[in-house]
Motif scaffolding. Structure first.
Motif, PDB file in Angstrom:
ATOM      1  N   PRO A 111     -27.543 -34.338  25.239  1.00 13.87           N
ATOM      2  CA  PRO A 111     -28.650 -33.544  25.773  1.00 13.87           C
ATOM      3  C   PRO A 111     -29.424 -34.325  26.826  1.00 13.87           C
ATOM      4  O   PRO A 111     -29.607 -35.536  26.708  1.00 13.87           O
ATOM      5  CB  PRO A 111     -29.511 -33.256  24.542  1.00 13.87           C
ATOM      6  CG  PRO A 111     -29.213 -34.382  23.599  1.00 13.87           C
ATOM      7  CD  PRO A 111     -27.780 -34.758  23.845  1.00 13.87           C
ATOM      8  N   TYR A 112     -29.880 -33.622  27.848  1.00 14.81           N
ATOM      9  CA  TYR A 112     -30.691 -34.266  28.878  1.00 14.81           C
ATOM     10  C   TYR A 112     -32.170 -34.231  28.518  1.00 14.81           C
ATOM     11  O   TYR A 112     -32.980 -34.946  29.117  1.00 14.81           O
ATOM     12  CB  TYR A 112     -30.474 -33.588  30.238  1.00 14.81           C
ATOM     13  CG  TYR A 112     -31.006 -32.175  30.325  1.00 14.81           C
ATOM     14  CD1 TYR A 112     -32.300 -31.920  30.758  1.00 14.81           C
ATOM     15  CD2 TYR A 112     -30.211 -31.088  29.973  1.00 14.81           C
ATOM     16  CE1 TYR A 112     -32.796 -30.628  30.830  1.00 14.81           C
ATOM     17  CE2 TYR A 112     -30.691 -29.800  30.046  1.00 14.81           C
ATOM     18  CZ  TYR A 112     -31.982 -29.567  30.467  1.00 14.81           C
ATOM     19  OH  TYR A 112     -32.474 -28.288  30.527  1.00 14.81           O
ATOM     20  N   TYR A 124     -31.643 -29.906  24.696  1.00 12.50           N
ATOM     21  CA  TYR A 124     -31.226 -29.132  25.865  1.00 12.50           C
ATOM     22  C   TYR A 124     -30.021 -29.787  26.536  1.00 12.50           C
ATOM     23  O   TYR A 124     -30.027 -30.989  26.811  1.00 12.50           O
ATOM     24  CB  TYR A 124     -32.372 -29.033  26.872  1.00 12.50           C
ATOM     25  CG  TYR A 124     -33.514 -28.157  26.421  1.00 12.50           C
ATOM     26  CD1 TYR A 124     -33.640 -26.850  26.881  1.00 12.50           C
ATOM     27  CD2 TYR A 124     -34.474 -28.637  25.537  1.00 12.50           C
ATOM     28  CE1 TYR A 124     -34.694 -26.043  26.472  1.00 12.50           C
ATOM     29  CE2 TYR A 124     -35.529 -27.842  25.119  1.00 12.50           C
ATOM     30  CZ  TYR A 124     -35.637 -26.546  25.591  1.00 12.50           C
ATOM     31  OH  TYR A 124     -36.682 -25.758  25.181  1.00 12.50           O
ATOM     32  N   TYR A 125     -29.019 -28.964  26.814  1.00 10.88           N
ATOM     33  CA  TYR A 125     -27.784 -29.415  27.447  1.00 10.88           C
ATOM     34  C   TYR A 125     -27.557 -28.640  28.742  1.00 10.88           C
ATOM     35  O   TYR A 125     -28.151 -27.577  28.956  1.00 10.88           O
ATOM     36  CB  TYR A 125     -26.589 -29.173  26.522  1.00 10.88           C
ATOM     37  CG  TYR A 125     -26.604 -29.960  25.238  1.00 10.88           C
ATOM     38  CD1 TYR A 125     -25.835 -31.112  25.091  1.00 10.88           C
ATOM     39  CD2 TYR A 125     -27.374 -29.542  24.150  1.00 10.88           C
ATOM     40  CE1 TYR A 125     -25.832 -31.829  23.901  1.00 10.88           C
ATOM     41  CE2 TYR A 125     -27.379 -30.255  22.957  1.00 10.88           C
ATOM     42  CZ  TYR A 125     -26.606 -31.400  22.844  1.00 10.88           C
ATOM     43  OH  TYR A 125     -26.612 -32.104  21.673  1.00 10.88           O
ATOM     44  N   LYS A 126     -26.670 -29.168  29.587  1.00 11.10           N
ATOM     45  CA  LYS A 126     -26.229 -28.448  30.780  1.00 11.10           C
ATOM     46  C   LYS A 126     -24.715 -28.309  30.743  1.00 11.10           C
ATOM     47  O   LYS A 126     -23.999 -29.286  30.488  1.00 11.10           O
ATOM     48  CB  LYS A 126     -26.657 -29.182  32.055  1.00 11.10           C
ATOM     49  CG  LYS A 126     -28.150 -29.117  32.328  1.00 11.10           C
ATOM     50  CD  LYS A 126     -28.502 -29.767  33.659  1.00 11.10           C
ATOM     51  CE  LYS A 126     -30.006 -29.683  33.928  1.00 11.10           C
ATOM     52  NZ  LYS A 126     -30.378 -30.319  35.218  1.00 11.10           N
ATOM     53  N   ASN A 131     -25.764 -24.670  34.053  1.00 10.59           N
ATOM     54  CA  ASN A 131     -26.556 -23.734  33.251  1.00 10.59           C
ATOM     55  C   ASN A 131     -27.125 -24.465  32.043  1.00 10.59           C
ATOM     56  O   ASN A 131     -26.449 -25.291  31.421  1.00 10.59           O
ATOM     57  CB  ASN A 131     -25.690 -22.564  32.782  1.00 10.59           C
ATOM     58  CG  ASN A 131     -25.109 -21.784  33.939  1.00 10.59           C
ATOM     59  OD1 ASN A 131     -25.833 -21.250  34.766  1.00 10.59           O
ATOM     60  ND2 ASN A 131     -23.785 -21.730  34.008  1.00 10.59           N
ATOM     61  N   GLN A 132     -28.357 -24.139  31.689  1.00  8.20           N
ATOM     62  CA  GLN A 132     -29.054 -24.848  30.625  1.00  8.20           C
ATOM     63  C   GLN A 132     -28.930 -24.109  29.293  1.00  8.20           C
ATOM     64  O   GLN A 132     -29.146 -22.899  29.223  1.00  8.20           O
ATOM     65  CB  GLN A 132     -30.529 -25.012  30.990  1.00  8.20           C
ATOM     66  CG  GLN A 132     -30.730 -25.791  32.285  1.00  8.20           C
ATOM     67  CD  GLN A 132     -32.183 -25.928  32.663  1.00  8.20           C
ATOM     68  OE1 GLN A 132     -32.770 -26.992  32.521  1.00  8.20           O
ATOM     69  NE2 GLN A 132     -32.783 -24.856  33.143  1.00  8.20           N
ATOM     70  N   VAL A 133     -28.586 -24.871  28.255  1.00  9.86           N
ATOM     71  CA  VAL A 133     -28.392 -24.323  26.915  1.00  9.86           C
ATOM     72  C   VAL A 133     -29.224 -25.134  25.932  1.00  9.86           C
ATOM     73  O   VAL A 133     -29.140 -26.366  25.905  1.00  9.86           O
ATOM     74  CB  VAL A 133     -26.908 -24.369  26.506  1.00  9.86           C
ATOM     75  CG1 VAL A 133     -26.730 -23.891  25.077  1.00  9.86           C
ATOM     76  CG2 VAL A 133     -26.065 -23.529  27.462  1.00  9.86           C
ATOM     77  N   GLU A 163     -41.374 -35.453  23.442  1.00 14.10           N
ATOM     78  CA  GLU A 163     -39.977 -35.869  23.415  1.00 14.10           C
ATOM     79  C   GLU A 163     -39.689 -36.670  22.147  1.00 14.10           C
ATOM     80  O   GLU A 163     -40.547 -37.397  21.641  1.00 14.10           O
ATOM     81  CB  GLU A 163     -39.642 -36.692  24.652  1.00 14.10           C
ATOM     82  CG  GLU A 163     -39.625 -35.868  25.934  1.00 14.10           C
ATOM     83  CD  GLU A 163     -38.967 -36.597  27.084  1.00 14.10           C
ATOM     84  OE1 GLU A 163     -37.770 -36.939  26.967  1.00 14.10           O
ATOM     85  OE2 GLU A 163     -39.661 -36.831  28.083  1.00 14.10           O
ATOM     86  N   ILE A 164     -38.476 -36.529  21.643  1.00 11.86           N
ATOM     87  CA  ILE A 164     -38.073 -37.198  20.411  1.00 11.86           C
ATOM     88  C   ILE A 164     -36.729 -37.885  20.616  1.00 11.86           C
ATOM     89  O   ILE A 164     -36.030 -37.643  21.600  1.00 11.86           O
ATOM     90  CB  ILE A 164     -37.979 -36.206  19.234  1.00 11.86           C
ATOM     91  CG1 ILE A 164     -37.042 -35.043  19.586  1.00 11.86           C
ATOM     92  CG2 ILE A 164     -39.351 -35.697  18.836  1.00 11.86           C
ATOM     93  CD1 ILE A 164     -36.805 -34.076  18.451  1.00 11.86           C
ATOM     94  N   ASP A 165     -36.375 -38.730  19.664  1.00 13.86           N
ATOM     95  CA  ASP A 165     -35.121 -39.478  19.703  1.00 13.86           C
ATOM     96  C   ASP A 165     -34.197 -38.941  18.610  1.00 13.86           C
ATOM     97  O   ASP A 165     -34.412 -39.219  17.427  1.00 13.86           O
ATOM     98  CB  ASP A 165     -35.408 -40.962  19.489  1.00 13.86           C
ATOM     99  CG  ASP A 165     -34.145 -41.812  19.518  1.00 13.86           C
ATOM    100  OD1 ASP A 165     -33.049 -41.249  19.715  1.00 13.86           O
ATOM    101  OD2 ASP A 165     -34.255 -43.036  19.335  1.00 13.86           O
ATOM    102  N   PRO A 166     -33.169 -38.170  18.965  1.00 10.19           N
ATOM    103  CA  PRO A 166     -32.270 -37.629  17.937  1.00 10.19           C
ATOM    104  C   PRO A 166     -31.597 -38.710  17.098  1.00 10.19           C
ATOM    105  O   PRO A 166     -31.366 -38.512  15.899  1.00 10.19           O
ATOM    106  CB  PRO A 166     -31.238 -36.840  18.747  1.00 10.19           C
ATOM    107  CG  PRO A 166     -31.910 -36.533  20.036  1.00 10.19           C
ATOM    108  CD  PRO A 166     -32.805 -37.705  20.309  1.00 10.19           C
ATOM    109  N   ASP A 167     -31.279 -39.851  17.707  1.00 10.65           N
ATOM    110  CA  ASP A 167     -30.623 -40.918  16.954  1.00 10.65           C
ATOM    111  C   ASP A 167     -31.529 -41.453  15.848  1.00 10.65           C
ATOM    112  O   ASP A 167     -31.051 -41.854  14.782  1.00 10.65           O
ATOM    113  CB  ASP A 167     -30.210 -42.051  17.897  1.00 10.65           C
ATOM    114  CG  ASP A 167     -29.094 -41.629  18.836  1.00 10.65           C
ATOM    115  OD1 ASP A 167     -28.085 -41.093  18.346  1.00 10.65           O
ATOM    116  OD2 ASP A 167     -29.238 -41.816  20.054  1.00 10.65           O
TER     117      ASP A 167
END
Length: 200
Positions: A111-112, A124-126, A131-133, A163-167
């Motif tokens: 994710p960006y 959020y990914y591209k 296109n943003q998903v 903003e958060i850190d998924p890891d």
């Protein structure tokens, strides 16, 4: 003879008539094969039809959730024009969202933008066309609770979130922390790690 469409509806319900669900969305692409493979990978989807120029994908009870059609010569999406910004998909729980994050990261899809919106935890990914998903999970158990957060001073002060850190969330999950404790439930800002990894 009067047209049936012009005749009054008998016994019309006084309640609202609304759609039952969002059925699907369609992507115009200059590179169908790459885009189709991306969506198949991200959503672990299957193609019910794919002739190389047009594909229909499904991953749940709907006959197709995503369609991709090729139009040669298209330009990249322009963020400076009006239009749909992104499409969001909800997961059952934070565990499914984080496991999906890990699976995609191992495949080089990251994710960006990773954010705690307060009402959702969202990545959020591209796709290959830009296109943003959004992949998300609700931080509240009910819609009423989410609505209450939308109407709260906290949301008015910070409607975007932090903003958060998924890891960091994955590390806590792997360490045995209860999944529900990984959700902010509106306490935006409480989940960012300090330098030592502890909760802020």
């Amino acid at each position: 003879m009067q047209n049936l469409a012009d005749q009054p509806v008998q016994n019309k319900s006084t309640s609202r008539i609304v759609p039952t669900r969002l059925a699907h969305f369609v992507i115009r692409s200059r590179n169908v094969s790459e885009v189709v493979e991306w969506y198949k990978t991200v959503f672990e989807a299957d193609a019910v039809f794919d002739n190389g120029n047009l594909a229909f994908l499904y991953f749940d009870a709907e006959h197709h959730r995503i369609a991709v059609g090729e139009i040669p010569g298209l330009e990249d999406p322009n963020p400076n024009v009006s239009g749909i910004d992104h499409v969001a998909f909800s997961y059952r729980n934070i565990v499914d969202l984080l496991e999906t994050y890990v699976r995609l990261k191992e495949l080089g899809i990251v994710p960006y933008f990773k954010i705690d919106h307060g009402m959702t935890t969202s990545f959020y990914y591209k796709d290959p066309d830009g296109n943003q998903v959004e992949l998300q999970v609700d931080n509240f158990e009910t819609r009423d609770e989410a609505h209450a957060y939308f109407r709260s001073p906290a949301f008015a002060e910070n409607p975007l979130g932090v903003e958060i850190d998924p890891d960091w969330l994955v590390t806590r999950l792997r360490a045995g922390e209860a999944p529900e404790k990984l959700l902010s439930s509106g306490t935006v800002g409480a989940r960012e790690p300090n330098a030592d990894g502890a909760s802020a």
